[in-house]
Design a protein around this motif. Structure first.
Motif, PDB file in Angstrom:
ATOM      1  N   ILE A 104      -4.715  48.850  12.493  1.00  0.00           N
ATOM      2  CA  ILE A 104      -3.417  48.842  11.814  1.00  0.00           C
ATOM      3  C   ILE A 104      -2.287  48.612  12.814  1.00  0.00           C
ATOM      4  N   VAL A 105      -2.357  49.306  13.938  1.00  0.00           N
ATOM      5  CA  VAL A 105      -1.307  49.157  14.960  1.00  0.00           C
ATOM      6  C   VAL A 105      -1.271  47.732  15.500  1.00  0.00           C
ATOM      7  N   LEU A 106      -2.439  47.176  15.825  1.00  0.00           N
ATOM      8  CA  LEU A 106      -2.493  45.807  16.359  1.00  0.00           C
ATOM      9  C   LEU A 106      -1.951  44.795  15.346  1.00  0.00           C
ATOM     10  N   ALA A 107      -2.343  44.952  14.092  1.00  0.00           N
ATOM     11  CA  ALA A 107      -1.938  43.988  13.073  1.00  0.00           C
ATOM     12  C   ALA A 107      -0.438  44.038  12.801  1.00  0.00           C
ATOM     13  N   ILE A 108       0.153  45.224  12.912  1.00  0.00           N
ATOM     14  CA  ILE A 108       1.583  45.353  12.623  1.00  0.00           C
ATOM     15  C   ILE A 108       2.442  44.995  13.831  1.00  0.00           C
ATOM     16  N   LEU A 109       2.035  45.450  15.025  1.00  0.00           N
ATOM     17  CA  LEU A 109       2.853  45.237  16.213  1.00  0.00           C
ATOM     18  C   LEU A 109       2.623  43.879  16.870  1.00  0.00           C
ATOM     19  N   GLY A 110       1.527  43.205  16.500  1.00  0.00           N
ATOM     20  CA  GLY A 110       1.244  41.898  17.077  1.00  0.00           C
ATOM     21  C   GLY A 110       2.171  40.824  16.545  1.00  0.00           C
ATOM     22  N   PRO A 111       2.127  39.623  17.135  1.00  0.00           N
ATOM     23  CA  PRO A 111       2.963  38.510  16.673  1.00  0.00           C
ATOM     24  C   PRO A 111       2.720  38.219  15.188  1.00  0.00           C
ATOM     25  N   GLY A 112       3.792  38.142  14.435  1.00  0.00           N
ATOM     26  CA  GLY A 112       3.682  37.857  13.003  1.00  0.00           C
ATOM     27  C   GLY A 112       3.205  39.025  12.179  1.00  0.00           C
ATOM     28  N   GLY A 113       3.133  40.215  12.802  1.00  0.00           N
ATOM     29  CA  GLY A 113       2.583  41.369  12.095  1.00  0.00           C
ATOM     30  C   GLY A 113       3.415  41.841  10.931  1.00  0.00           C
ATOM     31  N   ARG A 114       4.732  41.621  10.999  1.00  0.00           N
ATOM     32  CA  ARG A 114       5.617  42.097   9.932  1.00  0.00           C
ATOM     33  C   ARG A 114       5.794  41.069   8.822  1.00  0.00           C
ATOM     34  N   GLU A 115       5.107  39.946   8.952  1.00  0.00           N
ATOM     35  CA  GLU A 115       5.227  38.914   7.923  1.00  0.00           C
ATOM     36  C   GLU A 115       4.704  39.432   6.589  1.00  0.00           C
ATOM     37  N   GLY A 116       5.493  39.299   5.570  1.00  0.00           N
ATOM     38  CA  GLY A 116       5.143  39.822   4.249  1.00  0.00           C
ATOM     39  C   GLY A 116       6.031  40.970   3.844  1.00  0.00           C
ATOM     40  N   ALA A 117       6.586  41.716   4.845  1.00  0.00           N
ATOM     41  CA  ALA A 117       7.498  42.809   4.530  1.00  0.00           C
ATOM     42  C   ALA A 117       8.813  42.239   3.999  1.00  0.00           C
ATOM     43  N   ARG A 118       9.349  42.876   2.965  1.00  0.00           N
ATOM     44  CA  ARG A 118      10.550  42.360   2.319  1.00  0.00           C
ATOM     45  C   ARG A 118      11.784  43.157   2.697  1.00  0.00           C
ATOM     46  N   GLY A 119      12.694  42.534   3.416  1.00  0.00           N
ATOM     47  CA  GLY A 119      13.991  43.141   3.671  1.00  0.00           C
ATOM     48  C   GLY A 119      13.991  44.141   4.812  1.00  0.00           C
ATOM     49  N   GLN A 120      15.213  44.477   5.253  1.00  0.00           N
ATOM     50  CA  GLN A 120      15.400  45.433   6.335  1.00  0.00           C
ATOM     51  C   GLN A 120      14.961  46.825   5.889  1.00  0.00           C
ATOM     52  N   GLY A 121      14.184  47.484   6.686  1.00  0.00           N
ATOM     53  CA  GLY A 121      13.723  48.824   6.360  1.00  0.00           C
ATOM     54  C   GLY A 121      12.521  48.859   5.443  1.00  0.00           C
ATOM     55  N   ALA A 122      12.082  47.684   4.948  1.00  0.00           N
ATOM     56  CA  ALA A 122      10.945  47.657   4.026  1.00  0.00           C
ATOM     57  C   ALA A 122       9.659  48.089   4.720  1.00  0.00           C
ATOM     58  N   LEU A 123       9.524  47.762   6.018  1.00  0.00           N
ATOM     59  CA  LEU A 123       8.296  48.103   6.733  1.00  0.00           C
ATOM     60  C   LEU A 123       8.102  49.613   6.803  1.00  0.00           C
ATOM     61  N   ALA A 124       9.147  50.337   7.226  1.00  0.00           N
ATOM     62  CA  ALA A 124       9.028  51.789   7.364  1.00  0.00           C
ATOM     63  C   ALA A 124       8.766  52.457   6.015  1.00  0.00           C
ATOM     64  N   LEU A 125       9.540  52.061   4.991  1.00  0.00           N
ATOM     65  CA  LEU A 125       9.352  52.655   3.663  1.00  0.00           C
ATOM     66  C   LEU A 125       7.984  52.289   3.096  1.00  0.00           C
ATOM     67  N   GLY A 126       7.581  51.035   3.276  1.00  0.00           N
ATOM     68  CA  GLY A 126       6.284  50.594   2.775  1.00  0.00           C
ATOM     69  C   GLY A 126       5.136  51.331   3.445  1.00  0.00           C
ATOM     70  N   LEU A 127       5.239  51.528   4.757  1.00  0.00           N
ATOM     71  CA  LEU A 127       4.188  52.262   5.476  1.00  0.00           C
ATOM     72  C   LEU A 127       4.120  53.710   4.990  1.00  0.00           C
ATOM     73  N   GLY A 128       5.283  54.321   4.752  1.00  0.00           N
ATOM     74  CA  GLY A 128       5.296  55.692   4.246  1.00  0.00           C
ATOM     75  C   GLY A 128       4.632  55.801   2.888  1.00  0.00           C
ATOM     76  N   LEU A 129       4.983  54.873   1.995  1.00  0.00           N
ATOM     77  CA  LEU A 129       4.367  54.871   0.666  1.00  0.00           C
ATOM     78  C   LEU A 129       2.884  54.521   0.745  1.00  0.00           C
ATOM     79  N   GLY A 130       2.526  53.656   1.706  1.00  0.00           N
ATOM     80  CA  GLY A 130       1.121  53.309   1.895  1.00  0.00           C
ATOM     81  C   GLY A 130       0.291  54.503   2.320  1.00  0.00           C
ATOM     82  N   VAL A 131       0.855  55.341   3.182  1.00  0.00           N
ATOM     83  CA  VAL A 131       0.162  56.561   3.609  1.00  0.00           C
ATOM     84  C   VAL A 131      -0.014  57.506   2.420  1.00  0.00           C
TER      85      VAL A 131
END
Length: 293
Positions: free
Chosen positions: A131-158
């Motif tokens: 999970i860490v490699l896929a998110i922090l690697g090049p292009g890892g955030r592709e698909g996340a929508r909007g500013q702050g979507a990654l953090a909120l999405g990860l929280g809801l995913g957990v």
């Protein structure tokens, strides 16, 4: 060989369902989508249960376990699952969802006295590394929508993964008692649908408009491919093959979803996305193998 094909087909159906939900982002809200999906899933699984006579396998105690499973695994996890897809996209959601395996392991240890061995511990490490490699690697955030979507999405995913693991833990006594799988899913989805429909009594939670017919068809397709067809293939695989192999192969959704993302977006996922997905699936395999060791 048949179990292998059925397991991979189930994983592909789960991936396809996530892609269909992802395509509804911006057109149908998470709560409304969950309401329609659960209602349709209940209709499909209830019909299958009636055809198989599965309701005869459920007693009051088994119903209580499945009701608790519905509260955690359906009422809580479904909305978070849909919202996670809409925030992160189908690829990252499938990856984060692999956390349900280590969460189930931890809950089994904490509440059921199940043991955790080194093989399973290594599996947890691989999932987290993937999970860490896929998110922090090049292009890892592709698909996340909007500013702050990654953090909120990860929280809801957990939360989704925790709910799925808790729902599975609560359903386990009922399944061990011999409840027919379609009947178990019908009870869980039926109670979930009733809950989401009851929320319509609260004006702030009512949708501004009904989904258009194309959206309704897409929601129905996601319910059919994921909750009905995917689960049917998984049950068939378990009837023909080893539990460890079936569980491992049916958890390859994070890998199988990558070609689908490629076809839809016409962009090749980054190498780290493939590596991260492979590590997460390998981690799930180790956890499964550790349970049978």
């Amino acid at each position: 060989m048949l179990a292998v094909v059925l397991s991979l087909a189930a994983a592909a159906c789960f991936a396809l369902s996530a892609m269909q939900i992802d395509s509804l982002t911006g057109r149908v809200g998470a709560l409304q989508l969950a309401r329609w999906q659960m209602t349709m899933a209940f209709g499909m699984t209830a019909a299958a249960s009636l055809a198989l006579g599965g309701w005869r396998t459920v007693g009051l105690e088994q119903f209580a376990w499945l009701a608790g499973s519905s509260v955690v695994g359906i009422m809580l996890a479904t909305v978070c699952f849909v919202a996670t897809i809409q925030l992160l996209g189908a690829r990252l959601n499938a990856l984060v969802f692999t956390l349900s395996a280590p969460f189930a392991l931890i809950m089994g240890y904490a509440f059921r006295g199940e043991t955790v061995n080194l093989l399973q511990g290594a599996g947890v490490g691989l999932i987290l590394a993937g999970i860490v490699l896929a998110i922090l690697g090049p292009g890892g955030r592709e698909g996340a929508r909007g500013q702050g979507a990654l953090a909120l999405g990860l929280g809801l995913g957990v939360i989704t993964a925790l709910g799925q693991a808790g729902g599975s833990l609560l359903a386990r006594p009922a399944m061990l008692a011999g409840v027919e799988p379609f009947t178990a899913m019908a009870i869980r989805s039926g109670l979930g649908a009733a809950f989401f429909l009851a929320l319509l009594a609260l004006p702030p939670l009512r949708p501004a408009a009904w989904p258009a017919m194309p959206e309704v068809r897409r929601i129905g397709a996601s319910a059919f491919s994921g909750m009905f067809l995917g689960m049917s293939l998984l049950m068939a695989a378990l009837a023909h093959g080893d539990v460890g192999i079936v569980t491992t192969l049916s958890s390859t959704t994070p890998i199988l979803i990558l070609p689908m993302v490629w076809v839809v977006s016409r962009r090749v996922p980054a190498p780290m996305a493939w590596l991260g997905a492979a590590l997460a699936v390998a981690g799930t395999a180790l956890i499964t193998l550790g349970q049978t060791a």
